[in-house]
Design a protein around this motif. Structure first.
Motif, short mmCIF file in Angstrom:
data_model
loop_
_atom_site.label_atom_id
_atom_site.label_comp_id
_atom_site.label_asym_id
_atom_site.label_seq_id
_atom_site.Cartn_x
_atom_site.Cartn_y
_atom_site.Cartn_z
N TYR A 1 -19.49 -29.11 83.66
CA TYR A 1 -20.20 -29.42 82.41
C TYR A 1 -19.89 -28.41 81.30
N PHE A 2 -19.54 -27.19 81.69
CA PHE A 2 -19.18 -26.18 80.68
C PHE A 2 -17.97 -26.68 79.87
N HIS A 3 -16.92 -27.10 80.58
CA HIS A 3 -15.73 -27.59 79.88
C HIS A 3 -16.04 -28.91 79.16
N ALA A 4 -16.77 -29.79 79.83
CA ALA A 4 -17.03 -31.12 79.26
C ALA A 4 -17.80 -31.02 77.94
N GLN A 5 -18.76 -30.09 77.87
CA GLN A 5 -19.53 -29.92 76.64
C GLN A 5 -18.63 -29.43 75.51
N ILE A 6 -17.73 -28.49 75.83
CA ILE A 6 -16.84 -27.94 74.80
C ILE A 6 -15.86 -29.02 74.31
N VAL A 7 -15.35 -29.80 75.24
CA VAL A 7 -14.29 -30.75 74.89
C VAL A 7 -14.84 -32.01 74.23
N ILE B 1 -21.41 -25.76 86.83
CA ILE B 1 -22.32 -25.56 85.69
C ILE B 1 -22.21 -24.14 85.14
N ALA B 2 -22.51 -24.03 83.84
CA ALA B 2 -22.65 -22.75 83.15
C ALA B 2 -23.17 -23.08 81.76
N SER B 3 -23.73 -22.09 81.12
CA SER B 3 -24.19 -22.33 79.75
C SER B 3 -23.00 -22.39 78.80
N VAL B 4 -23.22 -23.05 77.66
CA VAL B 4 -22.24 -23.06 76.56
C VAL B 4 -22.97 -22.49 75.34
N PRO B 5 -22.36 -21.54 74.59
CA PRO B 5 -20.96 -21.17 74.65
C PRO B 5 -20.62 -19.98 75.55
N ASP B 6 -21.60 -19.29 76.11
CA ASP B 6 -21.29 -17.98 76.71
C ASP B 6 -20.93 -17.99 78.20
N ARG B 7 -20.97 -19.12 78.82
CA ARG B 7 -20.67 -19.27 80.26
C ARG B 7 -21.55 -18.34 81.12
N HIS B 8 -22.84 -18.34 80.78
CA HIS B 8 -23.81 -17.56 81.53
C HIS B 8 -24.66 -18.51 82.39
N GLU B 9 -25.82 -18.00 82.83
CA GLU B 9 -26.76 -18.79 83.63
C GLU B 9 -27.09 -20.11 82.92
N PRO B 10 -27.42 -21.16 83.70
CA PRO B 10 -27.68 -22.47 83.09
C PRO B 10 -29.09 -22.59 82.51
N ASP B 11 -29.55 -21.53 81.87
CA ASP B 11 -30.91 -21.53 81.30
C ASP B 11 -30.91 -21.15 79.83
N GLU B 12 -29.75 -21.23 79.19
CA GLU B 12 -29.65 -20.87 77.77
C GLU B 12 -28.57 -21.74 77.13
N GLY B 13 -28.49 -21.71 75.81
CA GLY B 13 -27.36 -22.34 75.13
C GLY B 13 -27.51 -23.84 74.88
N GLU B 14 -26.39 -24.49 74.67
CA GLU B 14 -26.37 -25.87 74.18
C GLU B 14 -26.78 -26.93 75.19
N GLY C 1 -23.66 -34.67 96.09
CA GLY C 1 -22.68 -33.61 96.35
C GLY C 1 -23.24 -32.24 95.94
N TRP C 2 -22.33 -31.28 95.75
CA TRP C 2 -22.75 -29.93 95.41
C TRP C 2 -22.57 -29.63 93.93
N VAL C 3 -23.33 -28.64 93.49
CA VAL C 3 -23.24 -28.15 92.11
C VAL C 3 -22.87 -26.67 92.19
N GLY C 4 -21.66 -26.35 91.80
CA GLY C 4 -21.19 -24.96 91.87
C GLY C 4 -21.66 -24.17 90.66
N CYS C 5 -22.22 -22.98 90.92
CA CYS C 5 -22.73 -22.13 89.84
C CYS C 5 -21.58 -21.24 89.37
N GLU C 6 -20.74 -21.81 88.52
CA GLU C 6 -19.53 -21.11 88.09
C GLU C 6 -19.79 -20.44 86.74
#
Ligand SMILES: O=C(O)C(=O)[C@@H](O)CO
Ligand SMILES: [Mg+2]
Length: 260
Positions: free
Chosen positions: A179-185, A205-218, A235-240
């Motif tokens: 989702y990090f890449h998908a949101q940017i693209v 998953i990761a936050s956008v724009p900073d690629r941090h924890e999924p609790d901030e950002g866009e 399936g699984w959700v990788g915390c990348e």
């Protein structure tokens, strides 16, 4: 609710790689993923997984010469033998680690005029991987990468991933939706989730724009996780993501999910 996998390439980097298994388990994770296992004997990695009651859910084929800007070789014309060797080696690790999915890395396209050749090379090499993996029940993942992270990667859009899967035409090839890449693209994450759901194999998953924890950002991940439940994703959700500070300190978001 989704099953979360700690990404040991990005999380728990406060400790050496082999100690991250214990750190992930102590933080409440039951599943892990990471980029590459190849520096270590598979038996050593499997012993870590077993010792801490973890399941490995994803890793990648080798990236080629990273220092020279490569990020995968399976799309590079003339490198087919290396791609097949990498795929064969990934299969050995996947079997030994009892890992259900492997991301086949495509590579960057230095000259846009060569795109068609790179795309066909990737299609052929992924067919090779899918056919080798199939008897072992192992799936191939394809992941679109934004130019923000990897400029000129073979594909950046989820819709290119779907088109590639269609052309590859193997039933064990799936979308790895980061989702990090998908949101940017392209944004439109709810619609994208619906559009890829029939072929959805893994999520990151990761936050956008900073690629941090999924609790901030866009991105509103509460909405995304509800959406994944709505479509029946199991399936699984990788915390990348790159933790803002100490990995454990950033896991407040994970509290309510950790017993799954
Ligand atoms: O960069 C990402 O996002 C990944 O998931 C890597 O594993 C592949 O580039
Ligand atoms: Mg990713």
């Amino acid at each position: 609710m989704p099953k979360f996998a700690a990404n040991l390439s990005m999380m728990f980097t406060e400790v050496p790689f082999l100690d991250r298994f214990e750190a992930a388990a102590k933080a409440g994770f039951k599943y892990v993923e990471y980029l590459f296992p190849y520096e270590y004997p598979a038996a050593e990695l499997k012993a870590k997984l077993d010792q801490y009651g973890l399941k490995q859910v994803l890793f990648n084929t080798a990236p080629g010469n990273v220092a020279a800007g490569e990020w995968g070789v399976s799309a590079i014309p003339g490198r087919e033998a290396e791609s097949h060797r990498d795929i064969d080696r990934a299969l050995e690790y996947a079997i030994a680690l009892e890992c259900p999915s492997v991301l086949v890395m495509a590579g960057v396209v230095p000259d846009p005029k060569e795109y068609a050749k790179y795309k066909q090379t990737f299609i052929d090499n992924v067919r090779y991987a899918a056919d080798k993996f199939k008897p072992h029940g192992i799936n191939v993942m394809l992941e679109a990468l934004s130019a923000a992270v990897k400029p000129n990667y073979l594909y950046a859009s989820q819709y290119q991933t779907l088109e590639l899967i269609d052309l590859i035409d193997r039933d064990n090839v799936f979308v790895q939706l980061d989702y990090f890449h998908a949101q940017i693209v392209e944004g439109n994450l709810t619609r994208i989730t619906d559009d890829v759901k029939a072929k959805l194999g893994h999520i990151q998953i990761a936050s956008v724009p900073d690629r941090h924890e999924p609790d901030e950002g866009e991105i509103n991940y509460t909405h995304i996780f509800n959406k994944l439940d709505e479509i029946g994703y199991d399936g699984w959700v990788g915390c990348e993501y790159n933790p803002r500070g100490k990995t454990e300190d950033g896991l407040v978001w994970f509290e309510k999910y950790k017993n799954r």
